[in-house]
Design a protein around this motif. Structure first.
Motif, PDB file in Angstrom:
ATOM      1  N   GLU A 192       0.839  -1.297   0.093  1.00  0.00           N
ATOM      2  CA  GLU A 192       0.022   0.042   0.012  1.00  0.00           C
ATOM      3  C   GLU A 192       0.664   1.286  -0.069  1.00  0.00           C
ATOM      4  O   GLU A 192       0.334   2.171  -0.313  1.00  0.00           O
ATOM      5  CB  GLU A 192      -1.034  -0.057   1.224  1.00  0.00           C
ATOM      6  CG  GLU A 192      -0.324   0.125   2.538  1.00  0.00           C
ATOM      7  CD  GLU A 192       0.143  -1.529   3.054  1.00  0.00           C
ATOM      8  OE1 GLU A 192       0.595  -1.196   4.162  1.00  0.00           O
ATOM      9  OE2 GLU A 192       0.082  -2.196   2.198  1.00  0.00           O
ATOM     10  N   GLU A 193       2.121   0.992   0.110  1.00  0.00           N
ATOM     11  CA  GLU A 193       3.160   2.133   0.319  1.00  0.00           C
ATOM     12  C   GLU A 193       3.632   2.571  -1.251  1.00  0.00           C
ATOM     13  O   GLU A 193       4.168   3.562  -1.187  1.00  0.00           O
ATOM     14  CB  GLU A 193       4.263   1.968   1.251  1.00  0.00           C
ATOM     15  CG  GLU A 193       3.742   2.023   2.865  1.00  0.00           C
ATOM     16  CD  GLU A 193       3.443   3.687   3.198  1.00  0.00           C
ATOM     17  OE1 GLU A 193       4.170   4.351   2.977  1.00  0.00           O
ATOM     18  OE2 GLU A 193       2.040   3.742   3.437  1.00  0.00           O
ATOM     19  N   GLU A 194       3.441   1.576  -1.904  1.00  0.00           N
ATOM     20  CA  GLU A 194       3.874   1.823  -3.274  1.00  0.00           C
ATOM     21  C   GLU A 194       3.067   2.212  -4.391  1.00  0.00           C
ATOM     22  O   GLU A 194       1.723   2.088  -4.316  1.00  0.00           O
ATOM     23  CB  GLU A 194       4.357   0.438  -3.847  1.00  0.00           C
ATOM     24  CG  GLU A 194       5.493  -0.249  -2.945  1.00  0.00           C
ATOM     25  CD  GLU A 194       6.192  -1.567  -3.368  1.00  0.00           C
ATOM     26  OE1 GLU A 194       5.390  -2.331  -4.142  1.00  0.00           O
ATOM     27  OE2 GLU A 194       7.250  -1.963  -2.835  1.00  0.00           O
ATOM     28  N   LEU A 195       3.676   3.048  -5.185  1.00  0.00           N
ATOM     29  CA  LEU A 195       3.049   3.514  -6.365  1.00  0.00           C
ATOM     30  C   LEU A 195       3.516   2.688  -7.800  1.00  0.00           C
ATOM     31  O   LEU A 195       4.382   2.204  -7.947  1.00  0.00           O
ATOM     32  CB  LEU A 195       3.339   4.931  -6.707  1.00  0.00           C
ATOM     33  CG  LEU A 195       3.088   5.891  -5.542  1.00  0.00           C
ATOM     34  CD1 LEU A 195       3.490   7.197  -5.550  1.00  0.00           C
ATOM     35  CD2 LEU A 195       1.645   5.950  -5.291  1.00  0.00           C
ATOM     36  N   LEU A 196       2.463   3.072  -8.653  1.00  0.00           N
ATOM     37  CA  LEU A 196       3.031   2.420  -9.927  1.00  0.00           C
ATOM     38  C   LEU A 196       4.042   3.335 -10.680  1.00  0.00           C
ATOM     39  O   LEU A 196       3.935   4.557 -10.703  1.00  0.00           O
ATOM     40  CB  LEU A 196       1.744   2.173 -10.958  1.00  0.00           C
ATOM     41  CG  LEU A 196       0.779   1.074 -10.383  1.00  0.00           C
ATOM     42  CD1 LEU A 196      -0.387   1.095 -11.068  1.00  0.00           C
ATOM     43  CD2 LEU A 196       1.551  -0.207 -10.549  1.00  0.00           C
ATOM     44  N   VAL A 197       4.980   2.739 -11.398  1.00  0.00           N
ATOM     45  CA  VAL A 197       6.052   3.658 -11.937  1.00  0.00           C
ATOM     46  C   VAL A 197       5.200   4.245 -13.243  1.00  0.00           C
ATOM     47  O   VAL A 197       5.588   5.419 -13.441  1.00  0.00           O
ATOM     48  CB  VAL A 197       7.153   2.796 -12.342  1.00  0.00           C
ATOM     49  CG1 VAL A 197       7.919   3.507 -13.325  1.00  0.00           C
ATOM     50  CG2 VAL A 197       8.262   2.566 -11.030  1.00  0.00           C
ATOM     51  N   TRP A 198       4.567   3.717 -13.853  1.00  0.00           N
ATOM     52  CA  TRP A 198       3.633   4.326 -14.838  1.00  0.00           C
ATOM     53  C   TRP A 198       2.213   4.452 -14.104  1.00  0.00           C
ATOM     54  O   TRP A 198       1.598   3.408 -13.934  1.00  0.00           O
ATOM     55  CB  TRP A 198       3.298   3.275 -16.228  1.00  0.00           C
ATOM     56  CG  TRP A 198       2.781   4.002 -16.904  1.00  0.00           C
ATOM     57  CD1 TRP A 198       1.448   4.431 -17.114  1.00  0.00           C
ATOM     58  CD2 TRP A 198       3.320   4.386 -18.548  1.00  0.00           C
ATOM     59  NE1 TRP A 198       1.023   5.144 -18.234  1.00  0.00           N
ATOM     60  CE2 TRP A 198       2.084   4.982 -19.195  1.00  0.00           C
ATOM     61  CE3 TRP A 198       4.505   4.247 -19.089  1.00  0.00           C
ATOM     62  CZ2 TRP A 198       2.155   5.573 -20.464  1.00  0.00           C
ATOM     63  CZ3 TRP A 198       4.562   4.692 -20.393  1.00  0.00           C
ATOM     64  CH2 TRP A 198       3.494   5.388 -20.972  1.00  0.00           C
ATOM     65  N   PRO A 199       1.701   5.666 -13.967  1.00  0.00           N
ATOM     66  CA  PRO A 199       2.200   6.953 -14.563  1.00  0.00           C
ATOM     67  C   PRO A 199       3.231   7.772 -13.564  1.00  0.00           C
ATOM     68  O   PRO A 199       3.679   8.725 -13.911  1.00  0.00           O
ATOM     69  CB  PRO A 199       1.182   7.499 -14.714  1.00  0.00           C
ATOM     70  CG  PRO A 199       0.149   7.174 -13.719  1.00  0.00           C
ATOM     71  CD  PRO A 199       0.466   5.820 -13.419  1.00  0.00           C
ATOM     72  N   ASP A 200       3.154   7.354 -12.384  1.00  0.00           N
ATOM     73  CA  ASP A 200       3.575   8.113 -11.248  1.00  0.00           C
ATOM     74  C   ASP A 200       4.983   8.842 -11.610  1.00  0.00           C
ATOM     75  O   ASP A 200       5.320   9.880 -11.511  1.00  0.00           O
ATOM     76  CB  ASP A 200       3.577   7.705 -10.008  1.00  0.00           C
ATOM     77  CG  ASP A 200       1.995   7.682  -9.588  1.00  0.00           C
ATOM     78  OD1 ASP A 200       1.355   8.694  -9.303  1.00  0.00           O
ATOM     79  OD2 ASP A 200       1.376   6.485  -9.514  1.00  0.00           O
ATOM     80  N   LEU A 201       6.032   7.886 -11.897  1.00  0.00           N
ATOM     81  CA  LEU A 201       7.280   8.348 -12.026  1.00  0.00           C
ATOM     82  C   LEU A 201       7.712   8.708 -13.372  1.00  0.00           C
ATOM     83  O   LEU A 201       8.515   9.504 -13.544  1.00  0.00           O
ATOM     84  CB  LEU A 201       8.165   7.071 -11.735  1.00  0.00           C
ATOM     85  CG  LEU A 201       9.878   7.568 -11.762  1.00  0.00           C
ATOM     86  CD1 LEU A 201      10.172   8.580 -11.025  1.00  0.00           C
ATOM     87  CD2 LEU A 201      10.865   6.183 -11.606  1.00  0.00           C
ATOM     88  N   VAL A 202       6.972   7.922 -14.452  1.00  0.00           N
ATOM     89  CA  VAL A 202       7.345   8.312 -15.787  1.00  0.00           C
ATOM     90  C   VAL A 202       6.851   9.609 -16.091  1.00  0.00           C
ATOM     91  O   VAL A 202       7.579  10.312 -16.846  1.00  0.00           O
ATOM     92  CB  VAL A 202       6.787   6.988 -16.499  1.00  0.00           C
ATOM     93  CG1 VAL A 202       6.873   7.519 -18.173  1.00  0.00           C
ATOM     94  CG2 VAL A 202       7.404   5.961 -16.400  1.00  0.00           C
ATOM     95  N   SER A 219      10.384  16.494 -16.438  1.00  0.00           N
ATOM     96  CA  SER A 219      11.508  17.212 -16.039  1.00  0.00           C
ATOM     97  C   SER A 219      12.589  17.113 -17.496  1.00  0.00           C
ATOM     98  O   SER A 219      13.173  18.102 -17.698  1.00  0.00           O
ATOM     99  CB  SER A 219      12.277  16.791 -14.953  1.00  0.00           C
ATOM    100  OG  SER A 219      12.282  15.406 -15.227  1.00  0.00           O
ATOM    101  N   ALA A 220      12.313  16.118 -18.243  1.00  0.00           N
ATOM    102  CA  ALA A 220      13.043  16.151 -19.482  1.00  0.00           C
ATOM    103  C   ALA A 220      12.399  17.117 -20.421  1.00  0.00           C
ATOM    104  O   ALA A 220      13.345  17.964 -20.990  1.00  0.00           O
ATOM    105  CB  ALA A 220      12.687  15.072 -20.075  1.00  0.00           C
ATOM    106  N   ILE A 271       6.822  12.270 -14.131  1.00  0.00           N
ATOM    107  CA  ILE A 271       7.891  13.021 -13.630  1.00  0.00           C
ATOM    108  C   ILE A 271       8.944  13.366 -14.493  1.00  0.00           C
ATOM    109  O   ILE A 271       9.664  14.394 -14.888  1.00  0.00           O
ATOM    110  CB  ILE A 271       8.237  12.871 -12.263  1.00  0.00           C
ATOM    111  CG1 ILE A 271       7.210  12.927 -11.322  1.00  0.00           C
ATOM    112  CG2 ILE A 271       9.595  13.727 -11.569  1.00  0.00           C
ATOM    113  CD1 ILE A 271       7.371  12.539  -9.518  1.00  0.00           C
ATOM    114  N   GLU A 272       9.731  12.181 -14.867  1.00  0.00           N
ATOM    115  CA  GLU A 272      10.746  12.036 -15.712  1.00  0.00           C
ATOM    116  C   GLU A 272      10.383  12.778 -17.033  1.00  0.00           C
ATOM    117  O   GLU A 272      11.158  13.609 -17.706  1.00  0.00           O
ATOM    118  CB  GLU A 272      11.022  10.498 -15.967  1.00  0.00           C
ATOM    119  CG  GLU A 272      11.766   9.872 -14.609  1.00  0.00           C
ATOM    120  CD  GLU A 272      11.908   8.473 -14.994  1.00  0.00           C
ATOM    121  OE1 GLU A 272      12.574   7.802 -14.265  1.00  0.00           O
ATOM    122  OE2 GLU A 272      11.474   7.756 -15.911  1.00  0.00           O
TER     123      GLU A 272
END
Ligand code: HEM
Lengths: 251, 298
Positions: free
Chosen positions: B22-32, B38-39, B34-35
């Motif tokens: 429950e502490e984890e997020l999906l990399v898509w979309p949350d991290l991708v 910023s790019a 942000i990346e």
């Protein structure tokens, strides 16, 4: 959540969605459907060779901007940007003492968008040195070098040196006053090392002073030697981040 | 078959200890996301910057014409600054090598895995950062100003020109100290010990194919003291002293504390040297205000 790959096409929107994201081409390329369900979102990461650098899920603290300030990612981004602009510059640049300076002038004034390529390449190069330094500081102050990440910290130090070397070798290439003397001062430092210094300096610049041989050596190191090394170490760096269990977080 | 793999995988996942889904997020979309943003922002920023500011291109290189000052790229100006104060081999090769090895060794000294993943996580870590930063920057600034004999200028500004007592001439700068050791009648080094010849052929470098000429192995004792012994003593001694003080007053308790202190001090010295070397060194590598002598930066 039970989700079907193909929602029933009901309205016009659904039908367009179907045409865009469920056609044979899309599925041939991406295999999974549009990443709007958790399953497809994970597949989007796991089945894509580039995105596969990431795990499919990460801890929520690591998404907070203030945890990493994206600094490592930005270093990598700048590396890619430098590769792209660098390749374009290579089209117009010949590393000979006779031509180098004119080629740069030509890029700066005659080549369409040449000034943009050169300026971006230069500012990104300065930016990358800065980003890598800042990234090292963020890793240090978040205690992310601690076991089991000792080795990745060392890989990082190697990357720092490579970044500096990439920038330093590029510095000579315009063959203007600034570059010649900066490289002379820099390589004289190598020459001052006890006993092994002078022969090392000789090998590095291919002579007793910075001249045509030095230009070719620096060019070769700059466009192929150091980039390959850096890319190799970055591969190890990213691989180790995953192997070490993602980014560091409190025990 | 796919289901078998899936069941096995999910069993493996359930068996994994201490993993809080429950502490984890999906990399898509949350991290991708942000990346991507910023790019995008950085691409835009660098494009605008490159439209606005041209990168420098001076006259074509002319080996016969040495500009004054000749400077390395900015990230090496810290070393070039050191070069002004000590033996070139020490400043240009030994110090950076040792510094890189020391940085690489940090995790092997501070090897507990506590306190990771959080910004400056030890109690009182913040004040150690400040302590290191202040001591490092002020300390290196004082040493640089001293070596440029700025204290003599201040003294003479207060007490009038030429008021610096000649008996204190050795205290003007490192060079003056060396000259005093070498030539003064009051020098603590006896005449016969100022130059110690070790012989021309102690090291047969010609046999190694390195250089035909015999290396001059006469030891210049005042030079050795001023260019090597004193700088090494300062560079090793002052950080140790800082750590001892921080330990005695109870600020630095764990190894992590000491590393925070030392690394902050190192960064402060590093940035001070870089800034001074970049913006405050002008003709003849003398100290100038940046506006008096616009230096070459990029
Ligand atoms: C070309 C240079 C470099 C690139 C492209 C790079 C890239 C990255 C990236 C993308 C990350 C993920 C987290 C983040 O963005 O902060 C990372 C983490 C890390 N980097 Fe670097 N890095 C570079 C240089 C360095 C240097 C100079 C050091 C240290 C001396 C270092 C040590 C580490 C460590 C220990 C981690 C793991 C951090 C954690 O677990 O929180 N890297 N790096």
């Amino acid at each position: 959540m039970a989700t079907s790959e193909r929602p029933e096409a009901r309205g016009l929107g659904d039908r367009i969605y179907d045409i865009v994201f469920h056609n044979v081409l899309w599925q041939a390329i991406f295999r999974s459907g549009y990443p709007n369900t958790p399953r497809n979102q994970m597949l989007a990461i796991a089945t894509n060779v580039f995105l596969h650098l990431h795990p499919t899920r990460i801890h929520r603290t690591h998404v907070k901007i203030t945890h990493t300030f994206c600094l490592g990612g930005l270093s990598f981004f700048l590396f890619i940007g430098l590769t792209i602009t660098g390749v374009l510059l290579m089209f117009y640049y010949v590393p000979s003492v006779e031509r180098a300076y004119q080629d740069i002038q030509n890029i700066q004034t005659n080549v369409r968008f040449g000034f943009l390529m050169r300026n971006m390449h230069r500012w990104m190069a300065h930016g990358m040195v800065l980003m890598v330094l800042l990234h090292m500081m963020r890793v240090f102050y978040t205690g992310a070098y601690k076991p089991p990440r000792e080795f990745n910290w060392i890989v990082g130090v190697v990357l720092l040196v490579l970044t500096l070397m990439l920038s330093f070798t590029g510095y000579l290439l315009p063959w203007d006053e600034l570059s010649l003397w900066a490289i002379t001062v820099g390589t004289n430092m190598v020459g001052s090392a006890p006993i092994l210094g002078p022969p090392q300096q000789f090998v590095l610049i291919g002579g007793f002073e910075v001249g045509p041989a030095a230009l070719v050596r620096f060019y070769t190191l700059h466009v192929i030697g150091f980039p390959l090394l850096a890319a190799t170490f970055m591969t190890v760096h990213f691989w180790r981040i995953r192997r070490d269990g993602g980014l560091a977080r409190p025990l | 078959m796919a289901t078998d793999a899936a069941t096995a995988a999910s069993a493996a996942v359930r068996g994994r200890a201490r993993r809080q889904r429950e502490e984890e997020l999906l990399v898509w979309p949350d991290l991708v996301f942000i990346e991507f943003i910023s790019a995008l922002v950085f691409t835009l920023m660098f494009t605008l910057l490159s439209i606005a500011i041209n990168s420098p291109l001076q006259d074509r290189a002319n080996p016969a014409n040495t500009p004054n000052p000749s400077k390395a790229p900015w990230y090496f100006l810290n070393l070039q600054e050191l070069l002004l104060h000590m033996n070139p081999a020490l400043a240009g090769v030994i110090v950076p090598t040792v510094a890189l090895i020391a940085i690489g060794a940090i995790p092997f000294y501070d090897n507990s895995n506590e306190g990771q993943g959080e910004w400056v996580s030890t109690p009182g870590g913040g004040r150690l950062v400040k302590l290191g930063a202040w001591v490092g920057s002020i300390g290196s600034l004082i040493l640089i100003l001293w070596d440029a004999a700025k204290h003599v200028q201040v003294y003479q500004m207060i007490f009038g020109a030429g008021s610096w007592p000649t008996s204190l001439n050795w205290f003007k700068s490192a060079r003056d100290f060396q000259g005093w050791l070498d030539t003064s009648a009051y020098s603590p080094i006896p005449d016969g010990l100022r130059r110690i010849p070790l012989g021309d052929y102690l090291l047969r470098t010609d046999l190694l194919g390195l250089t035909e000429e015999p290396i001059d192995l006469t030891v210049n004792v005042p030079g050795l003291i001023v260019e090597q012994i004193i700088p090494v003593t300062l560079m090793v001694g002052l950080p140790i002293l800082l750590s001892i003080v921080a330990w005695r007053i109870g600020w630095a308790k764990t190894r992590r504390d000491h590393m925070i202190l030392q690394f902050s001090g190192f960064l402060a010295v590093y940035f001070t040297l870089t800034i001074i070397g970049t913006a405050f060194r002008g003709r003849g590598m003398e100290l100038y205000w940046p506006w008096d002598n616009p230096p070459v930066i990029t």
